[in-house]
Design an enzyme around this catalytic site. Structure first.
Site, PDB file in Angstrom:
ATOM      1  NE  ARG A  87      -4.247  -1.040   0.054  1.00 44.39           N
ATOM      2  CZ  ARG A  87      -4.619  -2.099  -1.015  1.00 44.39           C
ATOM      3  NH1 ARG A  87      -3.589  -2.067  -1.885  1.00 44.39           N
ATOM      4  NH2 ARG A  87      -5.647  -2.646  -1.008  1.00 44.39           N
ATOM      5  CD  GLU A  98      -2.599   3.542  -5.383  1.00 46.68           C
ATOM      6  OE1 GLU A  98      -3.613   2.755  -5.763  1.00 46.68           O
ATOM      7  OE2 GLU A  98      -1.633   2.861  -4.967  1.00 46.68           O
ATOM      8  CG  HIS A 130      -2.922  -0.495  -6.947  1.00 50.18           C
ATOM      9  ND1 HIS A 130      -3.471   0.337  -5.775  1.00 50.18           N
ATOM     10  CD2 HIS A 130      -3.236  -1.739  -6.433  1.00 50.18           C
ATOM     11  CE1 HIS A 130      -3.691  -0.549  -4.915  1.00 50.18           C
ATOM     12  NE2 HIS A 130      -3.485  -1.830  -5.318  1.00 50.18           N
TER      13      HIS A 130
HETATM   14  N1  NAD Z   1      -0.780  -4.347  -5.160  1.00 54.12           N
HETATM   15  C1  NAD Z   1      -1.881  -4.826  -5.183  1.00 54.12           C
HETATM   16  O1  NAD Z   1      -2.786  -4.689  -6.146  1.00 54.12           O
HETATM   17  C2  NAD Z   1      -2.438  -5.535  -3.603  1.00 54.12           C
HETATM   18  C3  NAD Z   1      -3.306  -6.655  -3.795  1.00 54.12           C
HETATM   19  C4  NAD Z   1      -3.535  -7.327  -2.778  1.00 54.12           C
HETATM   20  C5  NAD Z   1      -3.130  -6.855  -1.399  1.00 54.12           C
HETATM   21  N2  NAD Z   1      -2.102  -5.896  -1.407  1.00 54.12           N
HETATM   22  C6  NAD Z   1      -1.605  -5.297   0.072  1.00 54.12           C
HETATM   23  O2  NAD Z   1      -0.662  -6.040   0.379  1.00 54.12           O
HETATM   24  C7  NAD Z   1      -0.497  -6.292   1.759  1.00 54.12           C
HETATM   25  C8  NAD Z   1      -0.555  -7.525   2.511  1.00 54.12           C
HETATM   26  O3  NAD Z   1      -1.812  -8.190   2.333  1.00 54.12           O
HETATM   27  P1  NAD Z   1      -1.812  -9.657   3.052  1.00 54.12           P
HETATM   28  O4  NAD Z   1      -3.222 -10.215   2.400  1.00 54.12           O
HETATM   29  O5  NAD Z   1      -0.748 -10.371   2.795  1.00 54.12           O
HETATM   30  O6  NAD Z   1      -2.270  -9.152   4.446  1.00 54.12           O
HETATM   31  P2  NAD Z   1      -2.172 -10.086   5.854  1.00 54.12           P
HETATM   32  O7  NAD Z   1      -3.102  -9.422   6.875  1.00 54.12           O
HETATM   33  O8  NAD Z   1      -2.319 -11.338   5.478  1.00 54.12           O
HETATM   34  O9  NAD Z   1      -0.697  -9.708   6.422  1.00 54.12           O
HETATM   35  C9  NAD Z   1       0.188  -8.533   6.896  1.00 54.12           C
HETATM   36  C10 NAD Z   1       0.805  -8.730   7.742  1.00 54.12           C
HETATM   37  O10 NAD Z   1       1.360  -7.419   8.209  1.00 54.12           O
HETATM   38  C11 NAD Z   1       1.965  -7.695   9.385  1.00 54.12           C
HETATM   39  N3  NAD Z   1       2.084  -6.619  10.105  1.00 54.12           N
HETATM   40  C12 NAD Z   1       1.204  -5.673  10.712  1.00 54.12           C
HETATM   41  N4  NAD Z   1       1.749  -4.751  11.147  1.00 54.12           N
HETATM   42  C13 NAD Z   1       3.197  -4.912  10.933  1.00 54.12           C
HETATM   43  C14 NAD Z   1       4.316  -4.148  11.405  1.00 54.12           C
HETATM   44  N5  NAD Z   1       4.194  -2.647  12.126  1.00 54.12           N
HETATM   45  N6  NAD Z   1       5.465  -4.547  10.924  1.00 54.12           N
HETATM   46  C15 NAD Z   1       5.517  -5.910  10.186  1.00 54.12           C
HETATM   47  N7  NAD Z   1       4.688  -6.087  10.115  1.00 54.12           N
HETATM   48  C16 NAD Z   1       3.435  -6.040  10.390  1.00 54.12           C
HETATM   49  C17 NAD Z   1       0.857  -8.730  10.019  1.00 54.12           C
HETATM   50  O11 NAD Z   1       1.098  -9.255  10.974  1.00 54.12           O
HETATM   51  C18 NAD Z   1       0.417  -9.796   9.095  1.00 54.12           C
HETATM   52  O12 NAD Z   1       1.217 -10.967   9.232  1.00 54.12           O
HETATM   53  C19 NAD Z   1      -1.694  -5.206   2.352  1.00 54.12           C
HETATM   54  O13 NAD Z   1      -1.221  -4.012   2.282  1.00 54.12           O
HETATM   55  C20 NAD Z   1      -2.754  -5.318   1.091  1.00 54.12           C
HETATM   56  O14 NAD Z   1      -3.514  -4.122   1.030  1.00 54.12           O
HETATM   57  C21 NAD Z   1      -1.843  -5.098  -2.494  1.00 54.12           C
END
Ligand code: NAD
Length: 315
Positions: A232, A261, A280
């Site tokens: 993000r 964005e 994105h």
């Molecule tokens: N580029 C894209 O099109 C796209 C698509 C899907 C998801 N995403 C993004 O990818 C990211 C990850 O998604 P996900 O489904 O794996 O989420 P998820 O919730 O499964 O995993 C996120 C992880 O981050 C950890 N976390 C939280 N706070 C933290 C911190 N301060 N330091 C370190 N780790 C921390 C959590 O413990 C968790 O394990 C999200 O930001 C999501 O919005 C982007």
């Protein structure tokens, strides 16, 4: 009367045909409509499927007295005023997980692009060049990869890059460890930044992560290191990123997401020669769109036919 379903922001073509052909629903004939068309339909709608183009505000809800269920075909529900939905009894779901593999693969694609400079080489080829010496790259094999946020997507990234024999460390206060032999937990974020050849970000955007990757952390990175963000915008301080890249303090970066964005047309990030950017695209694969659609159709059927609410999202 059958529930009237509108799909507003596009949908997998075959799945949409299947949805229309079911006997259970009355489905609007088009899977992509304008906001004006949507507003006209709102009084009649019982179930609404949206992606990111539609924002469900209180104004929309006021126009939709028969609306029971909104599905965000995708993960993020920031474009739905969930508090107002709750107030008027409209239930909200998303389709979690359907995009994960695509987002993970996009992060890997950005890594390879930055390491092997393919995007830059491609643009010089388009303009008649053959600049072999300018584009000497780096291998991913045997590199140290630091994963910030080891949730669903971070873990898929670790798995997918396994074939490159990397050494992977992750920083995530809420994850214990990994079954993968080449992955270990790192409890010190500064250490992760100073030791990794590649840092890839996979945390959510929240108070604790907003601006987390700032000048202080970026300045710890090795001069040859690269930074990938397909999570993000806002997790990385873009002014600090600009400074570090502009001064050549790290080798490069690959970004799919931005604090604002669409990225402003005149954003200074666009002027950087060592930053590869995509708009994105993490979830933009046919496979992800199909899985998202499949889940949305299943959830519509469960909600309206079996009175079963799946993947509810509340405030
Ligand atoms: N580029 C894209 O099109 C796209 C698509 C899907 C998801 N995403 C993004 O990818 C990211 C990850 O998604 P996900 O489904 O794996 O989420 P998820 O919730 O499964 O995993 C996120 C992880 O981050 C950890 N976390 C939280 N706070 C933290 C911190 N301060 N330091 C370190 N780790 C921390 C959590 O413990 C968790 O394990 C999200 O930001 C999501 O919005 C982007």
């Amino acid at each position: 009367m059958k529930p009237f379903i509108v799909v507003a922001d596009g949908f997998d073509k075959n799945l949409f045909e299947d949805l229309k052909n079911t006997n259970e629903f009355d489905v609007h004939p088009s899977s992509k409509i304008t906001q004006e068309e949507l507003k006209e339909l709102l009084p009649k709608i019982n179930g609404l499927v949206i992606r990111s183009a539609t924002t469900i505000t209180k104004e929309y809800l006021d126009l939709a007295p028969n609306l029971k269920y909104v599905i965000r075909a995708g993960a993020g529900t920031d474009n739905i005023d969930k508090a107002s939905c709750q107030e008027v009894g409209v239930r909200v779901s998303n389709t979690p997980g359907a995009n994960n593999n695509s987002a993970a693969e996009h992060a890997v694609a950005l890594m390879m692009t930055v390491l092997r400079k393919t995007a830059w080489a491609h643009s010089t080829m388009k303009s008649g060049g053959w600049d072999k010496s300018k584009f000497t790259g780096n291998e991913l094999a045997n590199k140290k990869v630091g994963i910030l946020g080891f949730g669903q997507i971070g873990q898929i990234v670790a798995k997918r890059i396994g074939g490159f024999d990397p050494e992977v460390q992750f920083f995530d206060p809420f994850q214990e460890g990994s079954d993968l032999s080449y992955v270990s937990k790192c409890d010190d974020l500064k250490k992760l930044f100073s030791e990794s050849d590649i840092i890839t970000i996979h945390t959510p955007l929240m108070d604790a992560t907003r601006g987390l990757v700032n000048k202080e952390l970026l300045s710890l990175m090795k001069p040859n290191a690269i930074l990938i963000n397909a999570a993000r915008g806002g997790i990385v301080n873009e002014d600090d990123l600009y400074e570090v890249l502009n001064a050549g303090k790290i080798r490069g970066a690959g970004f799919d997401v931005y604090a604002t964005e669409p990225l402003e047309e005149d954003s200074k990030l666009r002027s950087l020669d060592n930053l590869v950017m995509t708009p994105h695209l993490g979830a933009s694969t046919e496979e992800a769109q199909f899985r998202v659609g499949e889940m949305a159709v299943h959830q519509l059927k469960e909600f309206f036919i079996n009175e079963n609410l799946l993947n509810e999202v509340r405030v």
